[in-house]
Design a protein around this motif. Structure first.
Motif, short mmCIF file in Angstrom:
data_model
loop_
_atom_site.label_atom_id
_atom_site.label_comp_id
_atom_site.label_asym_id
_atom_site.label_seq_id
_atom_site.Cartn_x
_atom_site.Cartn_y
_atom_site.Cartn_z
N ILE A 46 -24.15 -40.19 57.98
CA ILE A 46 -24.18 -41.66 57.94
C ILE A 46 -23.65 -42.26 59.23
O ILE A 46 -24.19 -43.25 59.72
N GLY A 51 -28.25 -41.60 61.11
CA GLY A 51 -28.04 -42.46 59.96
C GLY A 51 -27.96 -43.94 60.31
O GLY A 51 -27.53 -44.75 59.50
N ASN A 53 -30.02 -46.31 60.38
CA ASN A 53 -30.77 -47.25 59.55
C ASN A 53 -30.17 -47.45 58.17
O ASN A 53 -30.67 -48.24 57.38
N LEU A 54 -29.10 -46.74 57.85
CA LEU A 54 -28.44 -46.88 56.55
C LEU A 54 -27.40 -48.00 56.61
O LEU A 54 -26.21 -47.77 56.51
N VAL A 55 -27.87 -49.20 56.76
CA VAL A 55 -26.97 -50.36 56.85
C VAL A 55 -26.95 -51.05 55.48
O VAL A 55 -27.98 -51.45 54.96
N GLY A 56 -25.77 -51.15 54.90
CA GLY A 56 -25.65 -51.80 53.60
C GLY A 56 -26.30 -51.01 52.47
O GLY A 56 -26.66 -51.59 51.45
N SER A 57 -26.45 -49.73 52.65
CA SER A 57 -27.10 -48.90 51.63
C SER A 57 -26.07 -48.24 50.73
O SER A 57 -24.97 -47.93 51.15
N LEU A 58 -26.47 -48.00 49.50
CA LEU A 58 -25.66 -47.24 48.56
C LEU A 58 -26.24 -45.83 48.52
O LEU A 58 -27.42 -45.65 48.23
N VAL A 59 -25.43 -44.85 48.84
CA VAL A 59 -25.88 -43.47 48.86
C VAL A 59 -25.15 -42.72 47.76
O VAL A 59 -23.92 -42.71 47.72
#
Length: 69
Positions: A46, A51, A53-59
């Protein structure tokens, strides 16, 4: 994820391993219990350039537990 969670439930280590098998292993899509290293690897991804492009994402890292149960 393997942890000392069983101690907080007043379970001895063997009882906790059985409980994990009954709950998590049978509901895991990949047939394993997540390890601390799995979370560390996810965190490293992340924060890496891969990683970005994982902005504000829930993983969710649950070995597919939510999909199967």
């Amino acid at each position: 994820m393997a942890s000392n969670f069983g101690q907080s439930m007043n379970m001895d280590p063997e009882t906790f391993k059985e409980w994990q098998k009954n709950v998590f292993l049978k509901n895991s899509l990949i047939g394993k219990i997540g390890a601390v290293e799995d979370i560390a690897n996810l965190a490293a991804f992340i924060v890496s350039d891969d990683g970005k492009n994982l902005v504000g994402s829930l993983v969710v890292s649950d070995t597919g537990f939510m999909l199967k149960s």
